[in-house]
Design a protein around this motif. Structure first.
Motif, mmCIF file in Angstrom:
data_model
loop_
_atom_site.group_PDB
_atom_site.id
_atom_site.type_symbol
_atom_site.label_atom_id
_atom_site.label_comp_id
_atom_site.label_asym_id
_atom_site.label_seq_id
_atom_site.Cartn_x
_atom_site.Cartn_y
_atom_site.Cartn_z
ATOM 1 N N PHE A 24 -21.840 -32.916 -33.093
ATOM 2 C CA PHE A 24 -20.404 -32.911 -33.361
ATOM 3 C C PHE A 24 -19.625 -33.914 -32.504
ATOM 4 C CE2 PHE A 24 -21.509 -29.807 -36.124
ATOM 5 C CZ PHE A 24 -21.537 -28.485 -35.705
ATOM 6 N N LYS A 25 -20.293 -34.858 -31.865
ATOM 7 C CA LYS A 25 -19.571 -35.748 -30.952
ATOM 8 C C LYS A 25 -18.885 -36.894 -31.674
ATOM 9 C CE LYS A 25 -21.164 -34.988 -26.383
ATOM 10 N NZ LYS A 25 -22.461 -35.126 -25.701
ATOM 11 N N SER A 26 -19.558 -37.424 -32.694
ATOM 12 C CA SER A 26 -18.948 -38.585 -33.326
ATOM 13 C C SER A 26 -19.511 -38.795 -34.714
ATOM 14 C CB SER A 26 -19.221 -39.839 -32.494
ATOM 15 O OG SER A 26 -18.739 -40.986 -33.159
ATOM 16 N N CYS A 30 -21.993 -32.002 -45.826
ATOM 17 C CA CYS A 30 -21.534 -33.287 -45.278
ATOM 18 C C CYS A 30 -20.349 -33.195 -44.314
ATOM 19 C CB CYS A 30 -21.185 -34.260 -46.397
ATOM 20 S SG CYS A 30 -22.535 -34.558 -47.550
ATOM 21 N N PRO A 31 -19.328 -32.410 -44.640
ATOM 22 C CA PRO A 31 -18.186 -32.382 -43.718
ATOM 23 C C PRO A 31 -18.549 -31.867 -42.325
ATOM 24 C CG PRO A 31 -17.566 -31.459 -45.844
ATOM 25 C CD PRO A 31 -19.035 -31.668 -45.881
ATOM 26 N N ILE A 32 -19.607 -31.076 -42.218
ATOM 27 C CA ILE A 32 -19.959 -30.541 -40.897
ATOM 28 C C ILE A 32 -21.326 -31.005 -40.427
ATOM 29 C CG2 ILE A 32 -18.527 -28.483 -41.061
ATOM 30 C CD1 ILE A 32 -21.223 -26.980 -41.748
ATOM 31 N N CYS A 33 -21.897 -31.954 -41.148
ATOM 32 C CA CYS A 33 -23.253 -32.377 -40.804
ATOM 33 C C CYS A 33 -23.222 -33.678 -40.032
ATOM 34 C CB CYS A 33 -24.082 -32.533 -42.075
ATOM 35 S SG CYS A 33 -25.725 -33.173 -41.786
ATOM 36 N N ASP A 34 -23.912 -33.694 -38.889
ATOM 37 C CA ASP A 34 -23.936 -34.891 -38.046
ATOM 38 C C ASP A 34 -24.522 -36.101 -38.749
ATOM 39 O OD1 ASP A 34 -24.619 -33.276 -34.855
ATOM 40 O OD2 ASP A 34 -22.755 -34.058 -35.710
ATOM 41 N N ASP A 91 -31.892 -27.341 -39.220
ATOM 42 C CA ASP A 91 -31.204 -26.659 -40.318
ATOM 43 C C ASP A 91 -32.154 -26.688 -41.512
ATOM 44 O OD1 ASP A 91 -29.622 -26.208 -42.741
ATOM 45 O OD2 ASP A 91 -27.859 -26.458 -41.468
ATOM 46 N N LYS A 92 -32.789 -25.541 -41.795
ATOM 47 C CA LYS A 92 -33.852 -25.523 -42.805
ATOM 48 C C LYS A 92 -33.341 -25.784 -44.208
ATOM 49 C CE LYS A 92 -36.785 -22.424 -40.136
ATOM 50 N NZ LYS A 92 -37.596 -21.205 -40.109
ATOM 51 N N GLU A 93 -32.094 -25.440 -44.466
ATOM 52 C CA GLU A 93 -31.556 -25.651 -45.811
ATOM 53 C C GLU A 93 -31.439 -27.119 -46.150
ATOM 54 O OE1 GLU A 93 -28.585 -21.889 -46.733
ATOM 55 O OE2 GLU A 93 -27.741 -23.900 -46.498
ATOM 56 N N ARG A 94 -31.145 -27.917 -45.138
ATOM 57 C CA ARG A 94 -30.896 -29.332 -45.415
ATOM 58 C C ARG A 94 -32.189 -30.110 -45.597
ATOM 59 N NH1 ARG A 94 -26.677 -30.415 -40.427
ATOM 60 N NH2 ARG A 94 -25.041 -28.948 -41.071
ATOM 61 N N CYS A 95 -33.281 -29.508 -45.195
ATOM 62 C CA CYS A 95 -34.561 -30.231 -45.161
ATOM 63 C C CYS A 95 -35.026 -30.606 -46.562
ATOM 64 C CB CYS A 95 -35.584 -29.327 -44.482
ATOM 65 S SG CYS A 95 -37.258 -29.936 -44.539
ATOM 66 N N VAL A 96 -35.490 -31.842 -46.726
ATOM 67 C CA VAL A 96 -36.037 -32.264 -48.018
ATOM 68 C C VAL A 96 -37.564 -32.245 -48.011
ATOM 69 C CG1 VAL A 96 -34.054 -33.646 -48.691
ATOM 70 C CG2 VAL A 96 -35.878 -34.710 -47.360
ATOM 71 N N ALA A 141 -28.826 -24.026 -38.345
ATOM 72 C CA ALA A 141 -28.436 -24.144 -36.939
ATOM 73 C C ALA A 141 -29.363 -23.374 -36.009
ATOM 74 C CB ALA A 141 -26.986 -23.697 -36.751
ATOM 75 N N GLN A 142 -30.635 -23.716 -36.049
ATOM 76 C CA GLN A 142 -31.614 -23.070 -35.172
ATOM 77 C C GLN A 142 -32.078 -24.072 -34.122
ATOM 78 O OE1 GLN A 142 -35.293 -22.208 -37.129
ATOM 79 N NE2 GLN A 142 -36.214 -21.262 -35.333
ATOM 80 N N PRO A 143 -31.756 -23.831 -32.849
ATOM 81 C CA PRO A 143 -32.294 -24.746 -31.833
ATOM 82 C C PRO A 143 -33.808 -24.547 -31.732
ATOM 83 C CG PRO A 143 -30.947 -23.017 -30.812
ATOM 84 C CD PRO A 143 -31.011 -22.718 -32.269
ATOM 85 N N ILE A 144 -34.563 -25.595 -31.908
ATOM 86 C CA ILE A 144 -36.019 -25.438 -31.859
ATOM 87 C C ILE A 144 -36.626 -26.071 -30.611
ATOM 88 C CG2 ILE A 144 -36.374 -25.161 -34.325
ATOM 89 C CD1 ILE A 144 -37.146 -28.129 -34.465
#
Lengths: 162, 524, 434
Positions: free
Chosen positions: B209-211, B98-102, B143-148, B133-136
């Motif tokens: 990371f913009k807002s 969460c702290p680094i997730c858009d 981010d495959k780890e975050r995927c549900v 962090a894989q640009p596809i």
């Protein structure tokens, strides 16, 4: 150069004819088997793309199938790939000793190929041979009621008929 | 229509309505991840399990249609336990990024955790590790780890874009979303998967990371990238400490309009928000030098006064709002200007794709047509201007090349412009007025279907810029003519009164989904 | 010595019976001949009277399932589930390898009764031998006019094709099988709609187990009464059972459906190894709740086992003697289910993996007392909440092993903590390979 040889194409056509004309996707699994069998037991991206193109199915769907089913391998396998059952009935009959024996005999870890390219092995789930466990399967042959010694003997015999 | 009861409230709904939509109609939200009204039903997240009387097991609401006499409970103890169970399972291997997730602040997992869970983790073992962090694709980060593993993105590339770049590979808890071998997620609608993703697995590379979303204001408005007029939300910043550079507009994403864009928009349109801030002509110029707005207006008026009406032409633009067009039409009439064209022939036509993307890359050609404007004729006007056929030219919106402007300047007595974006030749103009962007004004556009849709002002006009109707009114006033309207609503009302295509409509009455005037529908 | 019926296994060991002529010489295809003289509904009624229960695992009455088939002028399908994969199960492979025409005959009769013109035999990919033998028998059946444009000269036409799997237990779930047959991952489909209405390619489909269909010709030739006499009330016919694990004569056997578990273990499978006592028995495949040594006087039919708190399932008896660690046995199964979960739905995908992680940690000596109830709670969030019953299949062993052997789990956890403190590693009893 296409990976679909005329010989394979003939087999492909025969397989596809088993299914309704608008259901070519059904042939994905048998076609991947045909490729894998013709390629020393493993599949490449070219094979998957060829299946996708031949059947008119997206590559994503073919790759989903390749990565879902245990029998397909995207990594090289030995000429003789040994599947050792590790599920409960075989475990009760001591399959752990068979795995150790095979690993010791071949000198490689699961899913690695021996240096001469002859053998590889993996532990799989229930092969439905519980009445003769512990078992291992090499190609279409099932070896049952194994002991560590008999397992090693099987490998010796397989190694001799190269 | 089947009559059923949801949490004790009775409802009668069309046959085939699923229980998620049925509950929504009654004002109750049934939480869900994989369900989306624009995609096929997957039924895999199991978050929408509800209790149905007489059914032995809980049923997923997304795949259950309303039934006569059905009694549904969406908040019983059984349902609450099942939901908390699903949340626990989803969070089990989810990285607490969460702290680094858009996605934080607009994340289904966060929101549902607060509402339906709240328990601490019981996992003693390690979480599954996957690639991050894989640009596809050009616009999407995975981010495959975050995927549900809800499969919304895969279903989108299969069913909507039909480009099949994505799949779920592997089996069991180590399976992953990924690109098909050799594929890149570069279809024309790739950005929609970011909107679809309920968590931070798929994020927008531009927005990265913009807002934080809670600093962003939402305004319902329209995309101006082509004549489709896809309905969107524009995010603008509200946090004075949240600025990267001078941007105020941060993001565009589609909002639902079943008649226009369903739930989607194209990538090209998605990134048109950058034009709200970038390269703006937000200060007024006099002969190429920055000047006070009053001075520029005076210079513009003086230039137009010097030329006679019939030898003056207006070159307008198909991205102007209906209200701006109406105002310039009034000004032309007031000044006796008869040569008015949209100059669509000067503009590059794109390629339509038979879905949302239109070949006409400007949002209001139809609105101009409905007001009786000549769409083409721009080339003629410019030729006349360069060969002595015209004395004065008002150019609105067209970014003419410097060489062209030099030629115009040489031949014309008066060259005046009003633009929202800066361009090469503007220094040649007697006066360059600052035009507000569509995001900075209320107003309307008429899309390719003839649907009149509402623009809502999200930002104050940048610098000295003003809506076109304000500039037309100011110019008219300086030239001795009082405009009949002074805001977007009144200009629209004037249109409704005198133009069949707008009859019976009002700006505020357009609503969030726009309106199809009967006359326009007949023409369409 | 009790004499066991040889109905389903009549041709076993007779290589001639693999061929059409040999099969016919032994009385084969008489059931089909008879069926072709009957009305389709008569056949369904006969099978109903024969109390034929689905032998893939659910024990659902076959004729009732047949009755659900949607009516349509369009395509309908019969899919034979030969994806034998429930741990402990060995019956369908031998049926196919030893008597392929028996299966074909059952398929043709069923298709005739249901007005189905197209059948697929889905055989797990590892069964190379069965695939070869069944394909050869299908080819012979075409050549002999048993299938094809005119079944035995009648107006009925039927095509049968063999289709291989590729290694996934979940393809034994009927809608997982259908997804696989459609060329996709073997992911079960949402139900409703059920396959009988919307199955293969979206058309009405019946999925039946190999053994279930192999019974059909015999119900035709023996008649319902004689068939029922081999079984118990509501569980007609003889039955194949596989006994594996800690017995002297592991194997697959045909007996009356009324046999007890005790008889199976001690009379048929030769009893335990010398010096060993019985600890636990899995009666119906690894997903069935486990029974203790004093619960084996139960008849091995679907209803009796259901009443005893377990299930006949795939009639796969796994015998565990006192050398067995129930903890390691459960760990083995949790590896199985987590490996085989298709991954589609949240509770199964994450739940099976979590249960396996916990069991591995326990086996490894790092378990906590609280883990036991935690696992029960996890299964509580899985059962009933998923697309298919693989989650339940993983949950039932957890629940039943803990219910019946909780002290062993507690002692294992405690003991290993103590041992690891002392720096010892206990050599495990019976273990898995993982």
């Amino acid at each position: 150069m296409s990976v679909v040889t005329p010989e394979l194409r003939a087999k492909f056509d025969q397989v596809v004819s088993r299914y309704p004309a608008d259901q070519r996707q059904s042939a994905v699994i048998p076609l991947l088997h045909l490729f894998q069998e013709s390629h020393g037991g493993s599949l490449t991206t070219e094979h998957q793309q060829a299946v996708a193109d031949y059947l008119g199915v997206p590559m994503s769907k073919v790759h989903e199938v390749t990565t879902f089913y245990t029998m397909y391998s995207l990594k090289p396998r030995g000429k003789q790939h040994i599947s050792i059952c590790g599920t409960l009935p075989c475990a009760l009959c001591g399959c752990k000793d068979i795995v150790e024996a095979v690993q010791e005999k071949l000198g490689v870890a699961p899913e690695q190929v021996t240096a001469d390219g002859q053998f590889s092995f993996q532990v799989v789930e229930c092969l439905a041979q519980c009445h003769q466990g512990p078992v291992m399967q090499v190609g279409d042959t099932v070896y049952g009621n194994l002991t560590p010694e008999s397992a090693k003997a099987v490998i010796d015999a397989l190694g001799k008929k190269q | 229509m089947p009559k059923l009861t949801i949490n004790g409230k009775e409802a009668e709904l069309p046959a085939g309505t699923n229980l998620i939509e049925a509950a929504k109609a009654l004002g109750t939200e049934i939480p869900h991840f994989c369900y989306h009204p624009g995609l096929s039903v997957a039924g895999n997240c199991r978050m929408c399990l509800v209790e149905i009387e007489k059914a032995p097991k809980l049923q997923i609401a997304c795949n259950t249609a309303v039934g006569e006499g059905m009694v549904v409970l969406t908040d019983s103890a059984k349902v609450k336990k099942a939901r908390a169970g699903v949340m626990e399972f989803l969070l089990l291997n989810h990285p607490i990024d969460c702290p680094i997730c858009d996605c934080a602040g607009e994340c289904y997992l966060q929101d549902y955790y607060m509402e339906h869970d709240g328990h601490a983790s019981r996992l003693e073992e390690g979480k599954n590790k996957k690639q991050k962090a894989q640009p596809i694709g050009p616009h999407v980060m995975l981010d495959k780890e975050r995927c549900v593993l809800c499969s919304r993105c895969v279903r989108f590339t299969d069913e909507v874009s039909k480009t099949h770049e994505l799949g779920i590979f592997g089996r069991g808890s180590t399976e992953e979303i990924g690109l098909a071998p050799g594929a890149t997620l570069d279809n024309a609608y790739s950005g929609n998967v970011v909107d679809l993703c309920p968590v931070g697995a798929l994020t927008d590379r531009e927005f990265r990371f913009k807002s934080r979303p809670w600093f962003l204001k939402e305004t319902a408005t329209l995309c101006g990238g082509c004549s489709m007029g896809c309905n969107v939300i524009l995010n603008t910043n509200t946090n004075p400490y949240n600025k990267v550079g001078q941007e105020r507009a941060y993001r565009l994403f589609p909002r639902e309009n079943k008649a226009v864009n369903q739930y989607w928009m194209c990538d090209e349109g998605r990134y048109t928000y950058k034009a709200v801030d970038a390269g703006r002509r937000h200060r007024t110029l006099v002969s190429g030098a920055v000047a006070e707005p009053d001075a520029a207006l005076a210079a513009a008026a003086a230039a137009l006064k010097a030329a006679a009406g019939p030898k003056t032409a207006f070159l307008l633009h198909p991205s102007l709002t209906n209200e701006e067009l109406a105002a310039f039409r009034w000004l032309a009439q007031a000044l006796g200007v008869t040569q008015v064209s949209l100059g669509a022939d000067l503009l590059e036509r794109g390629q339509g794709d038979g879905y949302l993307i239109q070949a006409d890359k400007f949002p209001n050609g139809r609105g101009a047509k409905d007001q009786g404007f000549t769409l083409d004729g721009g080339a003629e006007l410019l030729k006349a201007a360069k060969t002595g056929g015209l004395d004065a030219l008002l150019v609105v919106g067209h970014s003419l090349a410097d060489a062209e402007c030099a030629e115009l300047r040489a031949k014309l007595k008066a060259l005046v412009g009003a633009h929202s974006q800066g361009f090469g030749g503007e220094a040649r103009f007697d006066a360059s007025l600052a035009l507000a962007h569509a995001a900075e004004q209320d107003g309307s556009w008429t899309n390719v279907q003839g649907r009149v849709q509402r623009l809502n002002r999200a930002l104050a006009p940048l610098g000295d810029s003003q809506p076109g109707w304000a500039l037309a009114g100011a110019l008219g006033a300086l030239l001795g003519h009082a405009a009949p309207a002074g805001d977007a609503q009144s200009w629209f009302a004037a249109l409704a009164a005198n133009t069949p295509a707008f009859a019976g409509l009002s700006l505020d009455g357009l609503g969030a989904q726009g309106a199809m005037p009967a006359a326009a529908a007949a023409q369409a | 010595m009790t004499e066991h019926p040889k109905v389903l296994t009549k041709n076993f060991g007779d290589p001639a019976a693999l061929g059409y002529e040999g099969y016919v010489a032994n009385g084969g295809y008489l059931g089909l001949k008879k069926a072709l003289t009957m009305q389709p509904q008569e056949i369904i009624d006969l099978v109903k009277a024969g109390n034929l229960r689905g032998r893939g695992g659910a024990g659902f009455p076959a004729a009732v399932k047949w009755g659900f088939l949607g009516k349509t002028d369009g395509p309908k399908y019969l899919c034979v589930n030969a994806d034998e994969g429930e741990p402990g199960t060995v019956k369908d492979g031998p049926l196919m390898e030893n008597d392929p025409h028996q299966l074909i005959e059952g398929v043709v009769i069923a298709c005739y009764a249901l007005g189905i013109k197209s059948a697929y035999i889905y055989i797990r990919g590892e069964f190379y031998k069965a695939i070869r033998i069944v394909q050869a028998a299908v080819d012979q059946a075409y050549a002999q006019g048993v299938i094809g444009k005119s079944v035995m000269g009648s107006a009925f036409q039927l095509d049968i094709a063999v289709h291989p799997g590729a290694g996934a237990y979940i393809c034994g779930e009927e809608t997982g099988l259908l997804s696989s047959l459609e060329g996709k991952k073997g992911m079960p489909k949402l139900k409703p709609p059920f396959p009988a209405l919307k199955g293969l390619y979206g058309a009405p489909t019946i999925v039946n187990n190999v053994e279930t269909l192999a019974c059909v010709p015999h119900i035709l030739t023996l008649g319902a009464d004689a068939w029922n006499a081999l079984g118990t009330e509501k569980n007609g016919g003889s039955k194949l059972y596989c006994v594996s694990g800690h017995v002297m004569k592991p194997g697959y056997y045909e007996t009356r459906h009324s046999i007890t578990l005790r008889e199976l273990i001690y009379d048929v499978a030769g009893g335990l190894k010398p010096g060993r006592t019985l600890k636990a028995v899995v009666p119906g495949g690894s997903s069935s709740p486990i029974l203790t040594a004093d619960e084996i006087d139960v008849r091995m039919d679907f209803d009796s086992l259901g009443k005893a708190g377990s299930m006949l399932g795939s009639a796969a008896v796994i015998v565990m003697d006192d050398s067995t660690s129930m903890v390691r046995a459960l760990d083995n199964l949790m590896h199985f289910y987590s490996h085989e979960s298709c991954g589609q739905c949240t509770p199964c995908r994450e739940g099976t993996a979590w249960l396996h992680k916990i069991m591995s940690r326990i086996v490894d000596g790092r378990g906590e007392a609280a883990d036991i109830d935690r696992m029960l709670d996890i299964t509580g969030n899985m059962v009933g909440n998923t697309i298919c019953v693989l989650a339940d299949a993983a949950a039932f062993p957890v629940q039943s092993y803990i219910k019946k052997f909780r002290p062993e789990f507690e002692e294992y956890i405690q003991g290993h903590k103590r041992l690891s403190l002392l720096g010892h590693r206990e050599e495990p009893a019976t273990v898995g390979a993982h």
